[in-house]
Design an enzyme around this catalytic site. Sequence first.
Site, PDB file in Angstrom:
ATOM      1  N   PRO A 103      69.202  38.530  23.481  1.00  0.00           N
ATOM      2  CA  PRO A 103      69.109  37.362  24.366  1.00  0.00           C
ATOM      3  C   PRO A 103      67.957  36.439  23.955  1.00  0.00           C
ATOM      4  O   PRO A 103      66.858  36.936  23.685  1.00  0.00           O
ATOM      5  CB  PRO A 103      68.854  37.975  25.749  1.00  0.00           C
ATOM      6  CG  PRO A 103      68.482  39.390  25.511  1.00  0.00           C
ATOM      7  CD  PRO A 103      68.987  39.796  24.174  1.00  0.00           C
ATOM      8  N   GLY A 107      61.585  37.425  24.866  1.00  0.00           N
ATOM      9  CA  GLY A 107      60.520  38.279  24.335  1.00  0.00           C
ATOM     10  C   GLY A 107      61.064  39.403  23.478  1.00  0.00           C
ATOM     11  O   GLY A 107      60.341  40.318  23.116  1.00  0.00           O
ATOM     12  N   GLY A 109      62.363  38.973  20.500  1.00  0.00           N
ATOM     13  CA  GLY A 109      62.276  38.622  19.076  1.00  0.00           C
ATOM     14  C   GLY A 109      63.526  38.005  18.505  1.00  0.00           C
ATOM     15  O   GLY A 109      63.796  38.125  17.301  1.00  0.00           O
ATOM     16  N   SER A 111      64.404  34.813  17.899  1.00  0.00           N
ATOM     17  CA  SER A 111      64.271  33.771  16.870  1.00  0.00           C
ATOM     18  C   SER A 111      63.840  34.372  15.537  1.00  0.00           C
ATOM     19  O   SER A 111      64.345  33.990  14.478  1.00  0.00           O
ATOM     20  CB  SER A 111      63.301  32.679  17.317  1.00  0.00           C
ATOM     21  OG  SER A 111      62.006  33.192  17.446  1.00  0.00           O
ATOM     22  N   ALA A 112      62.946  35.357  15.575  1.00  0.00           N
ATOM     23  CA  ALA A 112      62.507  35.971  14.315  1.00  0.00           C
ATOM     24  C   ALA A 112      63.654  36.737  13.657  1.00  0.00           C
ATOM     25  O   ALA A 112      63.837  36.664  12.435  1.00  0.00           O
ATOM     26  CB  ALA A 112      61.335  36.907  14.565  1.00  0.00           C
ATOM     27  N   ALA A 113      64.450  37.443  14.461  1.00  0.00           N
ATOM     28  CA  ALA A 113      65.561  38.214  13.891  1.00  0.00           C
ATOM     29  C   ALA A 113      66.576  37.284  13.232  1.00  0.00           C
ATOM     30  O   ALA A 113      67.093  37.572  12.143  1.00  0.00           O
ATOM     31  CB  ALA A 113      66.228  39.053  14.976  1.00  0.00           C
ATOM     32  N   ASP A 154      56.526  39.512  15.022  1.00  0.00           N
ATOM     33  CA  ASP A 154      57.979  39.521  15.208  1.00  0.00           C
ATOM     34  C   ASP A 154      58.744  39.556  13.884  1.00  0.00           C
ATOM     35  O   ASP A 154      59.670  40.359  13.710  1.00  0.00           O
ATOM     36  CB  ASP A 154      58.434  38.279  16.003  1.00  0.00           C
ATOM     37  CG  ASP A 154      58.171  38.420  17.489  1.00  0.00           C
ATOM     38  OD1 ASP A 154      57.318  39.260  17.856  1.00  0.00           O
ATOM     39  OD2 ASP A 154      58.806  37.701  18.277  1.00  0.00           O
TER      40      ASP A 154
HETATM   41  O1  PMV Z   1      57.105  37.328  24.781  1.00  0.00           O
HETATM   42  P1  PMV Z   1      56.925  37.188  23.312  1.00  0.00           P
HETATM   43  O2  PMV Z   1      57.758  38.091  22.495  1.00  0.00           O
HETATM   44  O3  PMV Z   1      56.954  35.762  22.880  1.00  0.00           O
HETATM   45  O4  PMV Z   1      55.482  37.809  23.000  1.00  0.00           O
HETATM   46  C1  PMV Z   1      54.327  37.104  22.843  1.00  0.00           C
HETATM   47  C2  PMV Z   1      53.255  38.051  22.405  1.00  0.00           C
HETATM   48  C3  PMV Z   1      51.868  37.449  22.444  1.00  0.00           C
HETATM   49  O5  PMV Z   1      50.978  38.482  22.054  1.00  0.00           O
HETATM   50  C4  PMV Z   1      51.522  37.024  23.858  1.00  0.00           C
HETATM   51  C5  PMV Z   1      51.747  36.251  21.490  1.00  0.00           C
HETATM   52  C6  PMV Z   1      51.826  36.591  19.992  1.00  0.00           C
HETATM   53  O6  PMV Z   1      52.011  35.629  19.202  1.00  0.00           O
HETATM   54  O7  PMV Z   1      51.668  37.757  19.598  1.00  0.00           O
END
Ligand code: PMV
Length: 326
Positions: A103, A107, A109, A111-113, A154
């Site tokens: 999804p 959080g 990942g 976009s990175a995947a 990520d």
């Molecule tokens: O929610 P996400 O996957 O975008 O996680 C962000 C993680 C942080 O530590 C808050 C930022 C980062 O760039 O590591």
Amino acid sequence: MRVTASAPGKVILVGEHFVVENEPAVALAINLRALVTVEDNEGSDVFYSKNLGAFVEVKEGRVLKGAGDGFEVLRPLVKIADILRQYSSVKKPFKLTVNSSIPPASGMGSSAAVSVAACAALSRFFNLDIGLDDISKIAYEAEKIVHGKPSGIDNTISTYAGAIIYRKSEGFIRLDIQIDSAAVIIADSGIPRRTGEMVKQVRDLKKRYPEVLDPLYHAAGHLSIEAARALEEGDLWKLGELMNINHGLLSAIGVSNMKLEELVYTARRAGALGAKITGAGGGGCIIAIAYKKKADDIARALKKVASRVYVLEATRKGVSIDEVVS
Ligand code: PMV
């Protein structure tokens, strides 16, 4: 020619936010994947995301057409294609299609995947023999377009999978994880949040109270090292306890709220070994770790209070080329 590649999503197990200030964090790849197919096309390059309903058509660096948020959401992939094409003698146009089960903006990942899988598929299409390090680095260039100044965790975990302990100044170490008996349960609060804004909010708090917050950052760093050990020893009980402590630290730096606390305590009450916010907080998801036999009970309890619940597990399968049709 048609090439399909895929790469996994991730969760941050411990250390988010503290990682931004150079403390170590631990990330785990999960068994949801982004699929990217690259095939021959007539005349121009087309980038299409099935999930976002966006497409963009590009010829010699010029956008011809777009729909949805077209160019904005697909810009990272255009960048990857530009980088790779420079090194290739193959100049033929292509159509790139994204089909992801991760999804977006959760959080996990996504976009990175997508960037990692796109990089693998395009490099094969362009007949380039590049290694995992290069795939991760090029995906990082694309991640910068999406997230500004991401930590790099990520794209690294999506490339290599398994689990990693990551520190900004030092890079990452792959962990030899022993957690086949663990379920990874993710519950989405349904509250939207922007990672960049949450990072800024935490930075501002740290600037106001450096002496108060510094010890919390050091504690989080030690916690990540202990959690990495627990993963390698297969000690799920210890991992859970450390996740609970980490959640307390995240609450202390102001990224929790009533809904996230409700999800965390619901998971713990239903039998999770540990539960905490994962990622930026302020909304988004929580993660719970449990023995697989407890996963259904926990998911059932969470479904009553969360907008979406996923019962997942760790994966050791990183970026892969899944099909090549000449
Ligand atoms: O929610 P996400 O996957 O975008 O996680 C962000 C993680 C942080 O530590 C808050 C930022 C980062 O760039 O590591």
